[in-house]
Design a protein around this motif. Structure first.
Motif, PDB file in Angstrom:
ATOM      1  N   ARG A   1      38.469  33.865   7.285  1.00  0.00           N
ATOM      2  CA  ARG A   1      38.889  32.488   7.562  1.00  0.00           C
ATOM      3  C   ARG A   1      38.129  31.494   6.695  1.00  0.00           C
ATOM      4  NH1 ARG A   1      37.210  28.183   9.717  1.00  0.00           N
ATOM      5  NH2 ARG A   1      35.197  29.106  10.277  1.00  0.00           N
ATOM      6  N   GLN A   2      36.796  31.703   6.550  1.00  0.00           N
ATOM      7  CA  GLN A   2      36.006  30.794   5.718  1.00  0.00           C
ATOM      8  C   GLN A   2      36.437  30.848   4.260  1.00  0.00           C
ATOM      9  OE1 GLN A   2      31.694  30.519   6.372  1.00  0.00           O
ATOM     10  NE2 GLN A   2      31.906  31.834   8.169  1.00  0.00           N
ATOM     11  N   ILE A   3      36.724  32.048   3.774  1.00  0.00           N
ATOM     12  CA  ILE A   3      37.148  32.192   2.378  1.00  0.00           C
ATOM     13  C   ILE A   3      38.479  31.481   2.150  1.00  0.00           C
ATOM     14  CG2 ILE A   3      37.932  33.852   0.645  1.00  0.00           C
ATOM     15  CD1 ILE A   3      35.834  35.805   1.717  1.00  0.00           C
ATOM     16  N   GLN A   4      39.422  31.670   3.056  1.00  0.00           N
ATOM     17  CA  GLN A   4      40.722  31.016   2.923  1.00  0.00           C
ATOM     18  C   GLN A   4      40.596  29.494   2.945  1.00  0.00           C
ATOM     19  OE1 GLN A   4      43.189  32.592   6.030  1.00  0.00           O
ATOM     20  NE2 GLN A   4      43.307  34.637   5.116  1.00  0.00           N
ATOM     21  N   THR A   5      39.718  28.976   3.816  1.00  0.00           N
ATOM     22  CA  THR A   5      39.515  27.532   3.902  1.00  0.00           C
ATOM     23  C   THR A   5      38.962  26.976   2.591  1.00  0.00           C
ATOM     24  OG1 THR A   5      39.130  27.671   6.282  1.00  0.00           O
ATOM     25  CG2 THR A   5      38.323  25.710   5.164  1.00  0.00           C
ATOM     26  N   LEU A   6      37.983  27.680   2.017  1.00  0.00           N
ATOM     27  CA  LEU A   6      37.356  27.216   0.778  1.00  0.00           C
ATOM     28  C   LEU A   6      38.311  27.330  -0.404  1.00  0.00           C
ATOM     29  CD1 LEU A   6      33.799  28.747   1.333  1.00  0.00           C
ATOM     30  CD2 LEU A   6      34.407  26.315   1.359  1.00  0.00           C
ATOM     31  N   VAL A   7      39.121  28.380  -0.429  1.00  0.00           N
ATOM     32  CA  VAL A   7      40.104  28.524  -1.504  1.00  0.00           C
ATOM     33  C   VAL A   7      41.128  27.397  -1.425  1.00  0.00           C
ATOM     34  CG1 VAL A   7      42.018  29.950  -2.352  1.00  0.00           C
ATOM     35  CG2 VAL A   7      39.814  31.002  -1.798  1.00  0.00           C
ATOM     36  N   ALA A   8      41.552  27.075  -0.206  1.00  0.00           N
ATOM     37  CA  ALA A   8      42.507  25.967  -0.032  1.00  0.00           C
ATOM     38  C   ALA A   8      41.898  24.641  -0.454  1.00  0.00           C
ATOM     39  CB  ALA A   8      42.964  25.912   1.427  1.00  0.00           C
TER      40      ALA A   8
END
Length: 490
Positions: free
Chosen positions: A395-402
């Motif tokens: 979830r953290q990775i997806q948030t940062l990529v977005a």
């Protein structure tokens, strides 16, 4: 470490014997004690052979700080009625504290004077002659006062009758094993917990580290040997060890001296020691137990880590509310929950480079001038990746990529010690989704164990040498080279 029957072990033993020998027959009680102690010894020895000493590793330094403070408060309050010459019915720390306050009008003045005199001798000698045998002098003074002044006739409670002679040989009764087994298990756990906690509490920086399995074996052997003479189950004691340490004891020789003194007492000195005022004994215990209560250690923990400060408080309050065993178990459980919480929510850092230097570090307001790379997002997860935290990390990775919208996502795995199957599947699925959305995933800094795991899945072949880098610096160089040559860095 002074090994004997502690207050908690004595209470547990008394409870178990009351259930096993309800009629209180002396002969059956002696046999039951021998059997119970032998069972405790066998359990501790088996635990040592099975290498179960690692359980002691769950007692962290903050938990130990709270445990020491809690047990110190319990010891002090337990001795206060003896200082005042009052009698209370014990129900628990806070109830006992209220009971002491309610019984203050019944204080025996002469008993309090004896206690104050003992305190004066101990404190004065400790300050003027730190290495002097202050407890011995205080005890001798109390006995002399009781002898010459007739303190018992004046209402001062004394130790009283101490039996003389050698203890008789007592063999355990196999018929009692089944009935005593559950109680023996609880007492063995308490003996081990108290022994390790007390040993670590009194260990100094220059002492060798406490070997939990050796402590298990030694305590088990002590109980097995003592069972033949009808001793109660034994373990490392905090108050006894505090007195021994204050008197200068630094090795097992102190225990041999104690054993010699006990033998001399049984044969010759029992009538003399029986004259010792309980107030004198209580004062000695308090003076050398109050050092377990160290508010400065609580402040030091709180100044660094609030969570561990809470653990210390829970350990302290747990001992006060639930007793030694349940209190330390509660503290250990709280510690494990705290660690599990930390493991379930690991941080994923965005990495930048210190401008003008080859230093990679997490972006932060304190380092606002750190440089990042257009189209490249470097993320560094930390800790073991497994089924508990896999979804949170994803979830953290997806948030940062977005947020950053990179063309290349570089996962710096140098701080990942291990990757479990569930987390690995998440990584594989995440790489597939990123690729479909136009973001290329690179991996860098995999330690040997993680690299071997990745290779077993075939992910390394999917990524190829172009996207499996030795470290983050090599990845940055490759990205910049490809960008400079006009290559497809995406």
């Amino acid at each position: 470490l002074s090994v004997s029957s502690t207050t908690t072990l004595a209470i547990l033993t008394g409870t178990q014997l009351g259930l096993t020998v309800p009629d209180g027959d002396p002969a059956r009680l002696v046999t039951a004690v021998a059997t119970l102690t032998a069972l405790v010894g066998v359990m501790l020895t088996l635990a040592a052979l099975l290498r179960l000493g690692f359980v002691a590793n769950f007692i962290s330094t903050p938990v130990l700080t709270g445990f020491k403070a809690g047990i110190g408060l319990v010891i002090v309050l337990d001795q206060v009625p003896k200082l005042l010459g009052i009698h209370i019915t014990k129900h628990g720390f806070f109830f006992d504290a209220v009971s002491v306050v309610n019984h203050l009008p019944e204080t025996s003045t002469i008993t309090l004077m004896v206690a104050l005199a003992t305190f004066a001798v101990l404190i004065a000698m400790e300050r003027l002659w730190p290495r002097s045998p202050a407890p011995l002098v205080a005890v001798a003074g109390g006995i002399a006062a009781a002898w010459f002044l007739g303190l018992e006739k004046m209402g001062v409670s004394i130790v009283g009758l101490i039996p003389q002679g050698f203890p008789s040989l007592t063999l355990p009764d196999p018929a009692l094993v089944e009935r005593l087994l559950p109680g023996a298990l609880g007492i063995a756990l308490m003996s081990f917990t108290e022994s390790i906690a007390a040993g670590r509490a009194f260990a100094r920086a220059e002492d060798p580290p406490v070997n939990a399995n050796r402590e298990l074996l030694a305590t088990g052997a002590a109980n097995l040997g003592g069972a033949l003479f009808g001793i109660m189950p034994a373990g490392g004691g905090t108050s006894q060890t505090a007195v021994v340490r204050a008197a200068g004891g630094q090795s097992q020789l102190a225990s041999l001296v104690t054993a010699g003194a006990a033998l001399a007492t049984m044969l010759f000195l029992a009538p003399i020691l029986g004259l010792m005022p309980n107030a004198t004994l209580a004062a000695v215990v308090i003076v050398y137990s109050v050092g377990l209560i160290k508010p400065s250690e609580f402040r030091a923990i709180r100044s660094v880590r609030t969570m561990e400060f809470r653990w210390a408080l829970v350990a302290c309050i747990g001992v006060l509310l639930l007793g030694t065993l349940k209190g330390i178990v509660v503290a250990i459980i709280v510690s494990m929950i705290g660690l599990a919480s930390q493991s379930a929510y690991p941080r994923v850092y965005v990495i930048g480079r210190k401008r003008g230097e080859d230093v990679l570090r997490p972006l932060s307001p304190e380092h606002g001038d750190d440089e990042t790379f257009e189209g490249l997002l470097i993320l560094r997860p930390e800790g073991r990746l497994f089924f508990v935290n896999a979804q949170e990390v994803g979830r953290q990775i997806q948030t940062l990529v977005a947020k950053y919208q990179p063309r290349v996502l570089l996962l710096d795995m140098s701080r990942v010690s291990d990757i479990e199957y569930s987390a690995l599947q998440m990584l594989i699925e995440g790489e597939r989704r990123m690729t479909e959305s136009g973001v290329e995933v690179w991996l860098a800094g995999l330690n040997p164990g993680v690299l071997a795991t990745v290779r077993t899945t075939g992910l390394d072949k999917r990524l190829g040498r172009e996207r499996m880098l030795f470290n983050a610096r090599a990845a940055i160089e490759r990205y910049q080279a490809r960008k400079a040559t006009g290559g497809n860095a995406a």
